[in-house]
Scaffold this active site. Structure first.
Site, short mmCIF file in Angstrom:
data_model
loop_
_atom_site.label_atom_id
_atom_site.label_comp_id
_atom_site.label_asym_id
_atom_site.label_seq_id
_atom_site.Cartn_x
_atom_site.Cartn_y
_atom_site.Cartn_z
N GLU A 98 -6.39 -5.69 3.83
CA GLU A 98 -7.49 -7.36 3.01
C GLU A 98 -8.56 -7.04 2.16
OE1 GLU A 98 -4.95 -9.98 2.37
OE2 GLU A 98 -2.38 -8.35 3.99
N GLY A 102 3.70 -2.87 8.84
CA GLY A 102 3.70 -3.62 9.84
C GLY A 102 5.26 -4.00 10.47
N THR A 147 1.14 -1.32 0.47
CA THR A 147 0.13 0.00 0.59
C THR A 147 0.78 0.94 0.58
OG1 THR A 147 -1.68 -0.75 1.13
CG2 THR A 147 -2.46 1.05 1.33
#
Lengths: 675, 675
Positions: free
Chosen positions: A440, A196, A157
């Site tokens: 997701e 993350g 992303t």
């Protein structure tokens, strides 16, 4: 404190509730776990991971600053990692999505309410190396990653680009002179955003970028990029990396941003299983990976359905136990205040949550079985079931995240003011699950993917072509008459299928009408999307209802009578609940009468009363240890008010009788009187 | 940055959207504010309060620890308090719920996203002194409170007791020997819990306790209790006071707990307007206050309806502006990515939010007018309208909090991942509004209060007795035939009323059926509560729809044609939306046909397209300054990605390139290799 601690003092209301329960909760626990053996193995894992108390914080995480939350989470990641690698190493099969995998997810939840900064290392970095690297590359990267000599994450992303992968802007341009790729972020919106662990933790990152070689763009490819020095941990030159800041949840993880200023990496860092760039810059496609790469995506979605069930089961456990202890109002002056669990409105809020936790739990297992069956077929070259499973996992992920989040909030609100306390443990459940509605695959995007499959299936049904199992009901969509209402469970499921079929048919009619009016395919589809989403939702609900019911019938075939009864009550409740939520659809697409609906409402209300005595037993059967629940309201012993006060007294705010802000700000202000 | 800053660089998509808007946004702003004069006054207040930039934090509050959040909020309370007392002092009428009151609430929001620790001092401590003290007592307490020589709050809720006031356990026992009341907390569950500012800030507190004198309990009464020393700010002996810990929101306020160990206060600290205890312990009832005390409660609920509208208008502004800037997917290969605001599904999520913000805004003003009219009547001794207004304000508070919270989340989810960032500004809106669903009367409890009024009204209608205005539609409930469907706005409103009447009638039938089956009144009511809540909801929706439509017709009577059109479109959208949400009810209680519903769906979708070009103009008309919005995604200039990155770079996590947790925890773990 564990449920098995015999010296535990338990709130007398809970003692009474447990005595009242008419079925063997352990028997239900075995069903939920998928057999007694799994339960035993899970408990073994939980004992190893949790009994030492290493999951504890000295100061509650909610009191910490954003930065402290991260640092504390890193501290616990190392402890938990050590337990995983040492004490749990003897237990095999942790990598499988079986009992062990789920048990480890549960114990992980005792350490990290939402996430650890190294989650993506195990959840995406290593799996992507396995899936996207050549054997040669794997032999280089995998041992280092598994031994944690390096820590990685996965960055797809961008600040300005999410779902639409083709729109990603980061470029990787091959330079044959030096045999390197030059990674570059041409705009602010091309900065990677969200990965993350990327902010402060990892030193490597898989980056998805547009591959350019010999002046031509070959679309997005994956690259392994070192972002920080392995010794000093400093960001490398040409790399801008940092943490994106506080979020609604997940604040124990350091989601990061990443930008490149013509940063060079070796040619070999392109993940080359499916495509290579030769030394001279020639682009070579090795294998088509389109369909195969669906596999990982389907896997992640199955896990998310299971998560939705798990987090909801926590919320139910907390809210039902609290509702058995909390007393409010005296309907009769001569009695003590009533348990709020006795109120019909409270039962209406909570029992559907229990049923939904079961429904999603069993659907995720069924999806998992379908997925492993598909993998076996695909090894034999048969990908026929892939489109159906892809559509199904998309829709199920979307609807389970949405329903679970909504019901978690319903459970929280059912706990009144105390549910709003972080110490209730419920707010964290919501912030976790609501995030899974977006990542997701956003809810609406996924529903429209499912809808595309359904429209295709509808056209197949129209042409009398064979249909895959979950859409076989479409064969009945052309009878011309309304489905016959039948209030027995299987009849209601057939009605849900008739509703789905009717909505898909209506969507197709709308698309065709718009095409006839001269609109393009694109516009005709786009203008019909509100109804297409509704059709996909109806389909998913029909599948969940059908699967839940069938799985319960199958799994309780040899159960003791009372377990059978209570499970039958819950599946029936689920069907009644959704029928009553969708009366408009039923009136349009089935022969149900107004009188039938009145009867159904009455039957639903009676069912709530029947389930009431077993409510605490039902949530006990989820067998969630206090360490995993993290809740003052939901602990097994029901010491609700004691725990709330104990937690409050631990507050750093209460460590000093007078806060310095009084003398620094308020006192001078007060002294000035009128100012 | 203010909208009027001419040097501002604005995102070109927003520039285009604003050019496309076909109505005068300022004209709509005036309507929302209640006239041009109010808008000017509001802007004046906003300039005074905000232009200095005193509302700014040096470090984002979301980065702070729980304790730091409190201290920072105290710091700003003093600054804001000073602005209120000095710069804003010239402006009269701040105490009124008029334009000034609302403007001050707005600017307060720039300083405190949710709450300041001194909110209860002004919001409850002072008003309760005004309402519950004798003139003598007022002359003692009021000047000290107004000059802030003392700071107070109001403590009612206990750890184990919320809604059911009679169940409160704290006791105040009169001792004629010393002419004192002895306050005592007999159990843990009797500890006061929740009062805002009680934890660390205030030194006085109004406490509600069971009054005992001469061995007899006279029920709950209010007492003014000093909790901390006026000089040292230390808790007084016999007082246990502290902060309750982190919550889902409101963490800038120090909600507190309070327990008494036989703590003595002077007899005169009983608030004696309505009851006194004489020196010898004789209890004297001075005046019945039952109906009058409803007044404050109604007032607070009206404010909460207004809050629900205000917070929702913020969420709409953020989500609509962001949706005009955010681009995703290329429906056509030759075009650039589409603005997500162009997607029907996005319009479906957002436009109902704009319409609802208007609906709640105008309903709160209408409720306010009804309330002031009632106060005037009550001064003349006429309390006839009180039950209706009480039922109405209960239901409206409940449904506005619920709808607003749900739509704020819908707006957040419509912003995808970025909506999950705290910097989007939306998570705070949700945590604020969702709390209002619980406090000052839980949703379900309030709905059942409304239902009780409706059942009574139904029986009056049945007996052909006169009906108050908002339930006058019940007169048509006995015709025996279904209401005639009419898809024009007024027709849809009549249908909503028919649905409400039908549901109230069905609830009454159920109660009677249960009574006939031999159940007690209490049980028959309790078992019917699920349907009673649904009936009350239907009633409130009908009232909101009717009021919204009527108010818009009235307020736009002299507006320019395009403002009229767009306001008509929005009220119509609101009606279509709820009709399509409640198709089951319409099919049961009106003559609507399946074909009518197909047409309605089509009309709804067309309406979305008509509203689309004015969407940004509509949210601009809320005229929310950036300082009040607190949003990277929603600022007037649309610098979305720039602001997200600027915020991230301000993170204390990013002040140092390497976090110490790396060397403290991760590095040693990595070095151990396999461990």
């Amino acid at each position: 404190m564990s449920q098995t601690d015999s010296k535990m003092e338990v709130n007398p209301d809970l003692v009474r509730e447990r005595a009242k329960c008419n079925f063997n909760t352990l028997e239900l626990t075995h069903i939920i776990d998928g057999g007694e053996e799994n339960t035993l193995q899970r408990k073994k894992i939980e004992n190893i991971a949790l009994n030492s108390g290493a999951w504890k914080d000295t100061v509650g995480e909610e009191h910490m600053s954003h930065k402290e939350k991260y640092e504390n989470s890193v501290r616990k990641s190392v402890i938990y990692g050590s337990i995983m690698k040492n004490e749990l190493a003897e237990l095999s099969g942790l990598e499988e999505f079986g009992a062990n995998f789920l048990a480890v997810r549960r114990t992980g939840n005792a350490f990290f309410k939402e996430v650890t900064p190294v989650f993506q290392h195990f959840g995406q970095f290593i799996p992507t190396i396995l899936g996207q690297c050549t054997p040669e590359q794997q032999s280089y990267w995998l041992p280092r990653a598994l031994d944690m000599n390096i820590l990685g994450t996965y960055a797809q992303t961008e600040l300005g680009h999410g779902t639409f992968i083709r729109g990603l802007e980061t470029t990787a341009t091959y330079d044959p002179e030096t045999e390197e790729f030059v990674l570059h972020s041409p705009t602010l919106s091309s900065y990677k955003w969200w990965a993350g662990g990327l902010g402060k933790t990892v030193n490597y990152c898989i980056v998805i970028a547009q591959l350019y070689t010999k002046g031509e763009c070959h679309g997005t490819h994956l690259f392994i990029v070192q972002v920080r020095d392995e010794e000093t941990h400093m960001p490398l030159p040409g790399i801008k990396v940092g943490e994106i800041g506080p979020k609604m949840g997940y604040n124990t993880g350091d989601n990061g941003f990443l930008g490149f200023d013509k940063h060079r990496i070796p040619r070999e860092h392109l993940m080359m299983k499916h495509a290579q760039v030769l030394k001279d810059g020639t682009y070579v496609k090795v294998a088509r990976h389109g369909k195969l790469s669906y596999g990982t995506m389907v896997f992640i979605r199955v896990v998310l359905v299971s998560d939705a069930a798990f987090y909801l089961s926590k919320a139910c456990t907390i809210a039902v136990r609290y509702s058995a202890i909390r007393r409010q109002s005296k309907p009769r002056p001569d009695e003590i205040e009533a348990q709020i669990l006795d109120y019909a409105t409270q039962q209406h809020k909570l029992f559907i949550a229990i049923a939904t936790a079961h429904a999603l739990q069993f659907c995720s297992k069924w999806l998992w079985q379908s997925y492993t069956a598909l993998l076996a077929q695909m090894k034999g070259g048969n990908t026929d079931s892939l489109p159906e499973l892809h559509a199904l996992s998309s829709g199920m992920k979307a609807i389970s995240a949405s329903d679970s989040a909504q019901l978690i909030e319903q459970c929280r609100l059912a706990c009144g003011g105390h549910g709003y306390m972080m110490a209730s443990g419920i707010p964290h459940l919501y912030t976790y699950v609501t995030a899974t509605r977006t990542f997701e695959g956003d809810y609406t995007v996924l529903m429209l993917q499912t809808a595309r499959f359904l429209v295709k299936a509808y056209k197949q049904a129209e042409a009398s072509q064979p249909l895959t199992p979950t859409v076989s009901y479409l064969a009945h969509a052309f009878s011309g008459s309304k489905a016959t209402w039948d209030s027995r469970p299987d009849g209601i499921i057939r009605s849900f299928q008739a509703v789905a079929a009717g909505k898909i048919a209506a969507s197709v009619r709308n698309i065709r009408k718009r095409l006839q009016a001269g609109l393009s395919e694109i516009d005709a589809w786009e203008l019909s999307t509100i109804q297409l989403v509704a059709a996909a939702e109806a389909h998913c609900r029909a599948v969940i209802a059908d699967t839940y019911r069938k799985e319960i019938v199958r799994l309780t075939a040899n159960s003791s009578p009372n377990v059978k009864v209570v499970m039958d009550q819950l599946t029936t409740l689920y069907l009644y609940y959704w029928a009553l939520e969708k009366t408009g659809d039923l009136l349009i697409y089935t022969s149900v009468s107004e009188m039938d609906l009145v009867d159904l409402q009455e039957a639903y209300e009676e069912l709530l009363q029947k389930i009431r005595p077993n409510a605490v037993g039902l949530v006990d059967a989820f067998d969630l240890r206090d360490e995993i629940l993290h809740s003052t309201l939901g602990s097994y012993d029901g010491r609700v008010y004691e725990r709330l006060m104990e937690e409050a007294l631990k507050s750093p705010m209460n460590k000093e009788p007078v806060n310095e802000a009084h003398f620094k700000y308020i006192k001078p202000f007060m002294l000035k009187g009128k100012l």
